[in-house]
Design a protein around this motif. Structure first.
Motif, PDB file in Angstrom:
ATOM      1  N   THR A  64     -25.689  -2.040  31.160  1.00 61.57           N
ATOM      2  CA  THR A  64     -25.505  -3.297  31.893  1.00 61.57           C
ATOM      3  C   THR A  64     -25.490  -3.082  33.400  1.00 61.57           C
ATOM      4  O   THR A  64     -25.476  -4.044  34.158  1.00 61.57           O
ATOM      5  N   LEU A  65     -25.483  -1.822  33.834  1.00 67.70           N
ATOM      6  CA  LEU A  65     -25.453  -1.509  35.262  1.00 67.70           C
ATOM      7  C   LEU A  65     -26.001  -0.103  35.467  1.00 67.70           C
ATOM      8  O   LEU A  65     -25.711   0.802  34.678  1.00 67.70           O
ATOM      9  N   TYR A  66     -26.803   0.060  36.494  1.00 70.90           N
ATOM     10  CA  TYR A  66     -27.270   1.384  36.925  1.00 70.90           C
ATOM     11  C   TYR A  66     -26.946   1.498  38.408  1.00 70.90           C
ATOM     12  O   TYR A  66     -27.497   0.749  39.220  1.00 70.90           O
ATOM     13  N   GLN A  67     -26.057   2.401  38.744  1.00 66.26           N
ATOM     14  CA  GLN A  67     -25.648   2.565  40.147  1.00 66.26           C
ATOM     15  C   GLN A  67     -25.930   3.995  40.579  1.00 66.26           C
ATOM     16  O   GLN A  67     -25.317   4.933  40.090  1.00 66.26           O
ATOM     17  N   LEU A  84     -28.416  -1.666  40.298  1.00 68.32           N
ATOM     18  CA  LEU A  84     -29.010  -2.724  39.486  1.00 68.32           C
ATOM     19  C   LEU A  84     -27.921  -3.177  38.538  1.00 68.32           C
ATOM     20  O   LEU A  84     -27.329  -2.352  37.824  1.00 68.32           O
ATOM     21  N   TYR A  85     -27.618  -4.459  38.510  1.00 65.84           N
ATOM     22  CA  TYR A  85     -26.551  -4.959  37.656  1.00 65.84           C
ATOM     23  C   TYR A  85     -26.939  -6.324  37.097  1.00 65.84           C
ATOM     24  O   TYR A  85     -27.983  -6.872  37.461  1.00 65.84           O
ATOM     25  N   ARG A  86     -26.108  -6.802  36.189  1.00 63.18           N
ATOM     26  CA  ARG A  86     -26.433  -8.037  35.458  1.00 63.18           C
ATOM     27  C   ARG A  86     -27.857  -7.943  34.914  1.00 63.18           C
ATOM     28  O   ARG A  86     -28.664  -8.873  35.055  1.00 63.18           O
ATOM     29  N   ILE A  87     -28.133  -6.803  34.319  1.00 57.62           N
ATOM     30  CA  ILE A  87     -29.463  -6.534  33.771  1.00 57.62           C
ATOM     31  C   ILE A  87     -29.664  -7.398  32.530  1.00 57.62           C
ATOM     32  O   ILE A  87     -28.868  -7.367  31.604  1.00 57.62           O
ATOM     33  N   ASP A  88     -30.716  -8.182  32.543  1.00 56.42           N
ATOM     34  CA  ASP A  88     -31.039  -9.084  31.438  1.00 56.42           C
ATOM     35  C   ASP A  88     -32.405  -8.676  30.898  1.00 56.42           C
ATOM     36  O   ASP A  88     -33.445  -9.065  31.437  1.00 56.42           O
ATOM     37  N   ALA A  90     -33.900  -9.416  28.070  1.00 56.61           N
ATOM     38  CA  ALA A  90     -34.674 -10.501  27.463  1.00 56.61           C
ATOM     39  C   ALA A  90     -35.492 -11.261  28.505  1.00 56.61           C
ATOM     40  O   ALA A  90     -36.632 -11.660  28.245  1.00 56.61           O
ATOM     41  N   HIS A  91     -34.932 -11.448  29.679  1.00 55.42           N
ATOM     42  CA  HIS A  91     -35.621 -12.198  30.725  1.00 55.42           C
ATOM     43  C   HIS A  91     -36.232 -11.291  31.791  1.00 55.42           C
ATOM     44  O   HIS A  91     -36.782 -11.791  32.778  1.00 55.42           O
ATOM     45  N   ARG A  92     -36.092  -9.963  31.578  1.00 51.71           N
ATOM     46  CA  ARG A  92     -36.677  -8.947  32.463  1.00 51.71           C
ATOM     47  C   ARG A  92     -36.277  -9.170  33.922  1.00 51.71           C
ATOM     48  O   ARG A  92     -37.090  -9.159  34.833  1.00 51.71           O
ATOM     49  N   ARG A  93     -34.943  -9.358  34.127  1.00 50.90           N
ATOM     50  CA  ARG A  93     -34.437  -9.571  35.480  1.00 50.90           C
ATOM     51  C   ARG A  93     -33.146  -8.801  35.666  1.00 50.90           C
ATOM     52  O   ARG A  93     -32.486  -8.425  34.711  1.00 50.90           O
ATOM     53  N   ALA A  94     -32.809  -8.581  36.926  1.00 50.43           N
ATOM     54  CA  ALA A  94     -31.540  -7.931  37.285  1.00 50.43           C
ATOM     55  C   ALA A  94     -31.212  -8.315  38.713  1.00 50.43           C
ATOM     56  O   ALA A  94     -32.054  -8.849  39.448  1.00 50.43           O
ATOM     57  N   GLU A  95     -29.974  -8.036  39.084  1.00 47.87           N
ATOM     58  CA  GLU A  95     -29.562  -8.213  40.475  1.00 47.87           C
ATOM     59  C   GLU A  95     -29.478  -6.840  41.117  1.00 47.87           C
ATOM     60  O   GLU A  95     -29.270  -5.832  40.437  1.00 47.87           O
TER      61      GLU A  95
END
Length: 189
Positions: A64-67, A84-88, A90-95
């Motif tokens: 769920t997070l790569y720091q 990279l966090y809030r990795i989704d 299914a929707h191929r997105r992250a913050e």
């Protein structure tokens, strides 16, 4: 994931944050200048850095997070992080977020480090969209993001309450096709 792939740039190495990096994490995240526009107050105690490290490890394990820790090549000391966090999936997105020790501001390290993680997110992880938010007064962070192709998509008014004030947040986004178009159009080095 137990370990992140190292990402090398001309001047930096981005790597897994180790337990030995806790003092360096504390140095970055306890600095009021670094934390001025962050969504939380500066750390007050080394125990907070230990807890941060433990949280990073736990969230990496459940993807769920790569720091990444950022260090200058050959130096071995962590000078910041890119996340990279809030990795989704299914929707191929992250913050994406980043913090760099204030001694390293103005040297282009943030653009270099964030650019490496953006490339990894789109090319190796197959993400389609990255999002970021920044305080509109944080001109340096906004420059980094816009230099990399992030586009301002909106303003979240009074999103955070820190230092006795309500703070707005500029919302930015970057799409993989736009990133690839910019990369293809960039002059060869």
């Amino acid at each position: 994931m137990e370990r992140l792939p190292p990402l090398d740039t001309p001047r930096l190495r981005l790597r897994t944050i180790e337990r030995d990096d806790v003092p360096a994490l504390y140095a970055v995240f306890s600095d009021p200048r670094v934390m001025r526009y962050w969504s939380s107050a500066p750390m007050q105690d080394i125990a907070e850095a230990v807890a941060l490290h433990d949280d990073i490890v736990a969230m990496m394990r459940n993807d769920t997070l790569y720091q990444w820790g950022v260090e200058r090549l050959g130096a071995g000391t962590l000078i910041g992080t890119v996340t990279l966090y809030r990795i989704d999936v299914a929707h191929r997105r992250a913050e994406i977020g980043f913090a760099l020790g204030s001694a390293y501001w103005g040297l282009g390290h943030a653009s270099e480090a964030v650019g490496a993680v953006v490339a990894h997110a789109f090319d190796a992880r197959g993400l389609h969209r990255l999002e970021a938010d920044a305080d509109p007064r944080n001109h340096a962070s906004l420059r980094v993001l816009e230099k990399l192709g992030f586009v301002r998509e909106g303003l979240a008014r009074q999103r955070y309450q820190l230092y006795g004030e309500l703070q707005d947040s500029v919302m930015l986004g970057l799409l993989a096709p736009d990133w690839r178009s910019r990369a293809a159009a960039a002059p060869a080095r």
